[in-house]
Design an enzyme around this catalytic site. Structure first.
Site, PDB file in Angstrom:
ATOM      1  N   GLY A   1      -0.112  -5.218  15.095  1.00 28.62           N
ATOM      2  CA  GLY A   1       0.709  -5.654  16.228  1.00 28.62           C
ATOM      3  C   GLY A   1       0.387  -6.965  16.921  1.00 28.62           C
TER       4      GLY A   1
ATOM      5  N   GLY B   1       0.505 -10.037  15.724  1.00 32.97           N
ATOM      6  CA  GLY B   1       1.089 -11.212  15.064  1.00 32.97           C
ATOM      7  C   GLY B   1       2.137 -11.931  15.907  1.00 32.97           C
TER       8      GLY B   1
ATOM      9  CB  CYS C   1       4.049  -8.744  14.933  1.00 31.36           C
ATOM     10  SG  CYS C   1       3.721  -7.025  15.074  1.00 31.36           S
TER      11      CYS C   1
HETATM   12  P1  5GP Z   1      -0.046 -14.576  13.200  1.00 30.52           P
HETATM   13  O1  5GP Z   1      -1.150 -15.381  12.619  1.00 30.52           O
HETATM   14  O2  5GP Z   1       1.295 -15.201  12.951  1.00 30.52           O
HETATM   15  O3  5GP Z   1      -0.261 -14.223  14.634  1.00 30.52           O
HETATM   16  O4  5GP Z   1      -0.057 -13.175  12.427  1.00 30.52           O
HETATM   17  C1  5GP Z   1       0.137 -13.093  11.041  1.00 30.52           C
HETATM   18  C2  5GP Z   1       0.142 -11.637  10.624  1.00 30.52           C
HETATM   19  O5  5GP Z   1       1.205 -10.910  11.242  1.00 30.52           O
HETATM   20  C3  5GP Z   1       0.384 -11.388   9.147  1.00 30.52           C
HETATM   21  O6  5GP Z   1      -0.722 -11.687   8.344  1.00 30.52           O
HETATM   22  C4  5GP Z   1       0.759  -9.917   9.141  1.00 30.52           C
HETATM   23  O7  5GP Z   1      -0.371  -9.074   9.181  1.00 30.52           O
HETATM   24  C5  5GP Z   1       1.501  -9.764  10.445  1.00 30.52           C
HETATM   25  N1  5GP Z   1       2.964  -9.720  10.227  1.00 30.52           N
HETATM   26  C6  5GP Z   1       3.723 -10.539   9.472  1.00 30.52           C
HETATM   27  N2  5GP Z   1       5.021 -10.204   9.544  1.00 30.52           N
HETATM   28  C7  5GP Z   1       5.103  -9.134  10.346  1.00 30.52           C
HETATM   29  C8  5GP Z   1       6.181  -8.306  10.773  1.00 30.52           C
HETATM   30  O8  5GP Z   1       7.347  -8.507  10.491  1.00 30.52           O
HETATM   31  N3  5GP Z   1       5.830  -7.255  11.565  1.00 30.52           N
HETATM   32  C9  5GP Z   1       4.551  -6.999  11.907  1.00 30.52           C
HETATM   33  N4  5GP Z   1       4.290  -5.928  12.639  1.00 30.52           N
HETATM   34  N5  5GP Z   1       3.515  -7.780  11.549  1.00 30.52           N
HETATM   35  C10 5GP Z   1       3.797  -8.825  10.766  1.00 30.52           C
END
Ligand code: 5GP
Length: 344
Positions: free
Chosen positions: A180, A182, A185
């Site tokens: 959660g 991300g 996300c």
């Molecule tokens: P960020 O670096 O952008 O904060 O987080 C990246 C991570 O968000 C990804 O490696 C993956 O674990 C998570 N993530 C990617 N797409 C989604 C999504 O559609 N839903 C959720 N719950 N997590 C995502």
């Protein structure tokens, strides 16, 4: 009703306290790491920052651009068998690219087939599911470990010590941590499930290191400072989606808005991703990711320099000559404010 009242923290809740140091310049800091793994007989050497296995950031182009800096990419799982065979056979430092797979039969068959066609070319895999708490996931890891004893297996995602241990004991070398946090996300909003990321990293690192395992902090880093906090909290690897988004090496639509070039970025559980890969959102589920358009950021090399510069500087502030020492030398202080926002 059981309520766990222990305070759990996010990156935004802390800063790293500076410490006396004998380092003269940040150029003295070594931010590469050498790892041995719990199961795979593989020696890792590199800067343990990984581009997320999202279809926008986990591209071949990203892997190739990060490779000279010794950073890695976890590839998007939707590449075809032929594309993957070609990529893994041709990549010079193939040690740093992660082949990503889900836990479906088609994922497993494709992976086996790539291995038959390019024996030994894939050294690192990322077994990725949104919810790493299912028995099916655990059994899949066991199957991959039994079939390929030499593979470095990264698997996730989970956020608690007990499950980190279970995944390691089932065959994972690196457990991916984060539910959660991300940037695109929506899981916390749609389900109410999650765990503050810094505390998840600290607790899971503790569990993993006790067994000789590794963890990868996945999601929630918005600045180089957050990456330093993740390493300071005990992460062995850090995975980034949003921070690597909207670069030339990324996939996704490019549009022009008010004269500015913008690049598409979206979650892998978003409507956009499900339209693209599964022909729409299935009736029994809701989208748990969103889509954004970000100002185009040019080649990823510039961002890499910024990240590495920030990390080196963080090490200098606490007197860590090597990234490895950052955790030991990190004391977090809780804060109510991170930044002075007076000029926006
Ligand atoms: P960020 O670096 O952008 O904060 O987080 C990246 C991570 O968000 C990804 O490696 C993956 O674990 C998570 N993530 C990617 N797409 C989604 C999504 O559609 N839903 C959720 N719950 N997590 C995502």
């Amino acid at each position: 009703m059981h309520i766990d009242n222990t305070l759990r923290l996010d990156f935004k809740d802390v800063l790293i306290r500076p410490k006396r140091s004998t380092l003269i310049s940040r150029s003295e800091v070594d931010i590469t790491r050498d790892f041995k793994f719990l199961h795979a007989p593989v020696a890792y050497h590199g800067i343990p920052v990984i581009a997320a296995n999202m279809d926008t950031t986990g591209t071949f182009e990203m892997a190739k651009a990060l490779d000279p800096f010794m950073l890695s990419a976890a590839l998007d799982k939707h590449y075809s068998e032929d594309e993957l065979v070609k990529f893994f056979t041709e990549l010079e430092r193939k040690a740093t690219a992660f082949y990503t797979l889900g836990i479906g039969d088609d994922d497993w068959e494709k992976f086996q087939s790539v291995n038959r066609k390019a024996p030994g070319a894939v050294q690192y895999v990322c077994i990725d599911v949104a919810n790493g708490y299912t028995e099916r996931f655990v059994n899949f890891i066991k199957k991959v470990r039994d079939t390929y004893p030499d593979l470095v297996i990264m698997a996730g995602n989970v956020v608690t010590g007990d499950m980190t241990e279970e995944l390691l004991l089932s065959g994972a070398d690196i457990v991916k941590i984060g539910i959660g946090p991300g940037s695109v996300c929506l899981t916390r909003k749609m389900t109410g499930v999650g765990y503050p990321q810094l505390s998840a990293v600290i607790e899971c690192a503790d569990a993993a290191h006790g067994l000789g395992g590794r963890i990868c902090a996945d999601g929630g880093c918005t600045t180089p400072g957050d990456i330093a906090k993740a390493f300071g909290g005990g992460a062995d690897f850090v995975m980034l989606g949003g921070m690597f988004a909207a670069h030339d090496e990324c996939a996704g639509k490019t549009i022009t808005k008010d004269g500015k070039t913008m690049k598409q970025f979206y979650g892998m559980s978003s409507e956009q991703a499900m339209e693209k890969w599964s022909g729409g959102v299935a009736k029994y589920r809701a989208s748990e990711g969103k889509e954004v358009f970000l100002p185009s950021r040019g080649p990823v090399a510039g961002t890499v320099q910024e990240i590495l510069g920030g990390l080196r500087s963080a090490c200098t502030y606490v007197g860590a000559r090597r990234l490895k020492e950052l955790t030991l030398r990190t004391t977090f202080v809780r804060v109510t404010q991170q930044l002075n926002e007076v000029f926006g």
